[in-house]
Motif scaffolding. Structure first.
Motif, PDB file in Angstrom:
ATOM      1  N   GLU A   1       0.899  -1.373  -0.785  1.00  0.00           N
ATOM      2  CA  GLU A   1      -0.002   0.593  -0.167  1.00  0.00           C
ATOM      3  C   GLU A   1       1.008   1.150  -0.160  1.00  0.00           C
ATOM      4  N   LEU A   2       2.293   0.933   0.198  1.00  0.00           N
ATOM      5  CA  LEU A   2       3.419   2.589   0.031  1.00  0.00           C
ATOM      6  C   LEU A   2       3.569   2.699  -1.015  1.00  0.00           C
ATOM      7  N   GLY A   3       3.813   1.721  -2.483  1.00  0.00           N
ATOM      8  CA  GLY A   3       4.266   1.756  -2.657  1.00  0.00           C
ATOM      9  C   GLY A   3       5.563   2.539  -3.307  1.00  0.00           C
ATOM     10  N   LYS A   4       5.241   3.406  -3.602  1.00  0.00           N
ATOM     11  CA  LYS A   4       6.920   4.534  -3.804  1.00  0.00           C
ATOM     12  C   LYS A   4       6.630   5.904  -3.002  1.00  0.00           C
ATOM     13  N   SER A   5       5.917   6.087  -2.479  1.00  0.00           N
ATOM     14  CA  SER A   5       5.331   6.970  -1.652  1.00  0.00           C
ATOM     15  C   SER A   5       6.782   7.227  -0.414  1.00  0.00           C
ATOM     16  N   TYR A   6       6.748   8.820  -0.378  1.00  0.00           N
ATOM     17  CA  TYR A   6       7.481   9.254   1.160  1.00  0.00           C
ATOM     18  C   TYR A   6       7.903   8.350   1.978  1.00  0.00           C
ATOM     19  N   ILE A   7       6.765   7.665   2.803  1.00  0.00           N
ATOM     20  CA  ILE A   7       6.997   6.893   3.672  1.00  0.00           C
ATOM     21  C   ILE A   7       7.968   5.584   3.214  1.00  0.00           C
ATOM     22  N   ALA A   8       6.968   5.039   1.821  1.00  0.00           N
ATOM     23  CA  ALA A   8       8.286   3.970   1.580  1.00  0.00           C
ATOM     24  C   ALA A   8       8.875   4.028   1.568  1.00  0.00           C
ATOM     25  N   PHE A   9       9.685   5.592   0.937  1.00  0.00           N
ATOM     26  CA  PHE A   9      11.222   5.626   1.265  1.00  0.00           C
ATOM     27  C   PHE A   9      11.868   6.213   1.877  1.00  0.00           C
ATOM     28  N   LYS A  10      11.777   6.399   2.907  1.00  0.00           N
ATOM     29  CA  LYS A  10      11.902   7.072   4.232  1.00  0.00           C
ATOM     30  C   LYS A  10      12.574   5.672   5.332  1.00  0.00           C
ATOM     31  N   GLU A  11      10.651   4.896   5.078  1.00  0.00           N
ATOM     32  CA  GLU A  11      11.141   3.187   5.516  1.00  0.00           C
ATOM     33  C   GLU A  11      12.081   2.235   4.708  1.00  0.00           C
TER      34      GLU A  11
ATOM     35  N   VAL B   1      23.693   5.388 -13.795  1.00  0.00           N
ATOM     36  CA  VAL B   1      22.130   5.054 -13.241  1.00  0.00           C
ATOM     37  C   VAL B   1      21.571   6.255 -13.408  1.00  0.00           C
ATOM     38  N   LYS B   2      19.991   6.565 -13.272  1.00  0.00           N
ATOM     39  CA  LYS B   2      19.583   7.837 -14.244  1.00  0.00           C
ATOM     40  C   LYS B   2      19.519   7.828 -12.557  1.00  0.00           C
ATOM     41  N   ILE B   3      19.718   9.141 -12.601  1.00  0.00           N
ATOM     42  CA  ILE B   3      19.343  10.208 -11.479  1.00  0.00           C
ATOM     43  C   ILE B   3      17.752  10.900 -11.500  1.00  0.00           C
ATOM     44  N   THR B   4      17.120  10.744  -9.747  1.00  0.00           N
ATOM     45  CA  THR B   4      16.615  10.911  -9.255  1.00  0.00           C
ATOM     46  C   THR B   4      16.360  11.691  -8.378  1.00  0.00           C
ATOM     47  N   GLU B   5      15.339  12.138  -8.176  1.00  0.00           N
ATOM     48  CA  GLU B   5      15.113  13.229  -6.938  1.00  0.00           C
ATOM     49  C   GLU B   5      15.373  12.903  -5.651  1.00  0.00           C
ATOM     50  N   SER B   6      14.317  10.883  -5.553  1.00  0.00           N
ATOM     51  CA  SER B   6      14.792  11.017  -3.727  1.00  0.00           C
ATOM     52  C   SER B   6      16.200   9.838  -4.035  1.00  0.00           C
ATOM     53  N   GLY B   7      16.688   9.724  -5.601  1.00  0.00           N
ATOM     54  CA  GLY B   7      18.083   9.356  -5.577  1.00  0.00           C
ATOM     55  C   GLY B   7      18.701  10.350  -4.591  1.00  0.00           C
ATOM     56  N   ILE B   8      18.954  11.693  -5.327  1.00  0.00           N
ATOM     57  CA  ILE B   8      19.318  12.594  -4.972  1.00  0.00           C
ATOM     58  C   ILE B   8      19.751  13.068  -3.124  1.00  0.00           C
ATOM     59  N   LEU B   9      18.072  12.823  -2.328  1.00  0.00           N
ATOM     60  CA  LEU B   9      18.467  13.087  -1.857  1.00  0.00           C
ATOM     61  C   LEU B   9      18.717  11.538  -0.476  1.00  0.00           C
TER      62      LEU B   9
ATOM     63  N   GLY C   1      13.062   6.996  -7.629  1.00  0.00           N
ATOM     64  CA  GLY C   1      11.702   6.358  -8.549  1.00  0.00           C
ATOM     65  C   GLY C   1      10.605   6.967  -7.240  1.00  0.00           C
ATOM     66  N   TYR C   2      11.593   7.031  -5.887  1.00  0.00           N
ATOM     67  CA  TYR C   2      10.157   7.485  -4.590  1.00  0.00           C
ATOM     68  C   TYR C   2       9.851   9.471  -4.932  1.00  0.00           C
ATOM     69  N   ASP C   3       8.482   8.973  -4.787  1.00  0.00           N
ATOM     70  CA  ASP C   3       8.003  10.892  -4.397  1.00  0.00           C
ATOM     71  C   ASP C   3       8.169  10.879  -3.776  1.00  0.00           C
ATOM     72  N   THR C   4       8.915  12.128  -3.509  1.00  0.00           N
ATOM     73  CA  THR C   4       9.794  12.699  -2.448  1.00  0.00           C
ATOM     74  C   THR C   4       8.834  14.213  -2.481  1.00  0.00           C
ATOM     75  N   SER C   5       8.145  14.766  -3.766  1.00  0.00           N
ATOM     76  CA  SER C   5       7.097  15.822  -3.493  1.00  0.00           C
ATOM     77  C   SER C   5       6.901  16.048  -2.041  1.00  0.00           C
ATOM     78  N   PHE C   6       6.118  15.745  -1.498  1.00  0.00           N
ATOM     79  CA  PHE C   6       5.960  15.602  -0.066  1.00  0.00           C
ATOM     80  C   PHE C   6       7.157  16.702   1.081  1.00  0.00           C
ATOM     81  N   VAL C   7       8.164  16.389   0.320  1.00  0.00           N
ATOM     82  CA  VAL C   7       9.273  17.024   1.018  1.00  0.00           C
ATOM     83  C   VAL C   7       9.336  18.488   1.195  1.00  0.00           C
ATOM     84  N   VAL C   8       9.538  19.696   1.628  1.00  0.00           N
ATOM     85  CA  VAL C   8       9.443  21.004   0.959  1.00  0.00           C
ATOM     86  C   VAL C   8      10.431  21.498   1.629  1.00  0.00           C
TER      87      VAL C   8
END
Length: 225
Positions: free
Chosen positions: A67-77, A155-163, A203-210
């Motif tokens: 249910e977490l998919g690629k969400s911010y929660i999935a990213f941090k966990e 390696v493809k660069i993504t925002e979540s990979g950078i963070l 590839g995680y969605d980190t748009s939640f992070v301001v």
């Protein structure tokens, strides 16, 4: 931020290891009962089907929480598991602490001075992770815009990979890596590379992070638990 990448034994059914089973429909119920007996998970129902003889049942750290998919929660966990196995109270050989393996210097930058309080308060650790990620996102905002979706060292660069890479190596080292086209190399004290984090946490969605240059870790009840 140099940290130990800890090694951990196999967790229960909902852990990070991958189990493969190839069995007939007739044996599905027997396997389910075996899993329920050998790998008990409180308040969880083991619910899966086996459509055909050649089908494979796979459990891993991604499908563990579908249910977490690629969400911010999935990213941090996922990052927390990689750093410490999700252990809020662990301290590694270099003194990095908690689920996300923070150093004292980074904690001070985001407003945390009491390391005992930090180690004993999961909510504070989660707030610290968000604050540090928010700060890194501000520092790397131009690099995110410039390099996102480009390929460096295969390696493809993504925002979540950078963070994630910034969490491992610090925002400054991530800038050097990206702006050098991957020529700048960085490994932490235990050999984990920036490149590995770019790939693993892509590839995680980190748009939640301001993005916030002055981000601080704040919670309503700061007392230790």
């Amino acid at each position: 931020m140099k940290k130990k990448i800890a090694k951990f034994s196999v967790l229960p059914v909902l852990g990070a290891s991958i189990f493969f089973y190839s069995f007939s429909t007739k044996k599905a119920i027997e396997v389910k009962e075996y899993l329920a007996t050998e790998f008990s998970v409180a308040n969880q129902e083991l619910n899966f089907t086996v459509p055909g003889v050649q089908d494979v049942v796979v459990f891993d750290e991604v499908r563990n929480y579908p249910e977490l998919g690629k969400s911010y929660i999935a990213f941090k966990e996922a990052l927390g598991f990689k750093e410490s196995g999700g252990d809020y109270k662990i301290i590694n050989d270099f003194g990095y602490m908690g689920k996300y393996q923070f150093g004292r210097g980074t904690l001070k930058m985001i407003g945390i001075k009491d390391t005992n309080l930090f180690l004993n308060n999961p909510d504070l650790q989660e707030a610290a992770f968000y604050a540090n990620t928010s700060r890194n996102k501000w520092i790397l905002r131009r690099d995110i815009a410039r390099f996102q979706d480009k390929v460096i060292n295969g390696v493809k660069i993504t925002e979540s990979g950078i963070l994630a890479a910034a969490h491992l190596a610090g925002a400054g080292n991530v800038k050097k890596y990206l702006r050098s086209g991957g020529a700048f190399s960085f490994n932490d004290g235990f050999g984990t590379s920036i490149k590995h984090y770019f790939r693993k946490f892509a590839g995680y969605d980190t748009s939640f992070v301001v993005p916030d240059r002055k981000a601080k870790a704040k919670i309503k009840n700061p007392s230790a638990v």
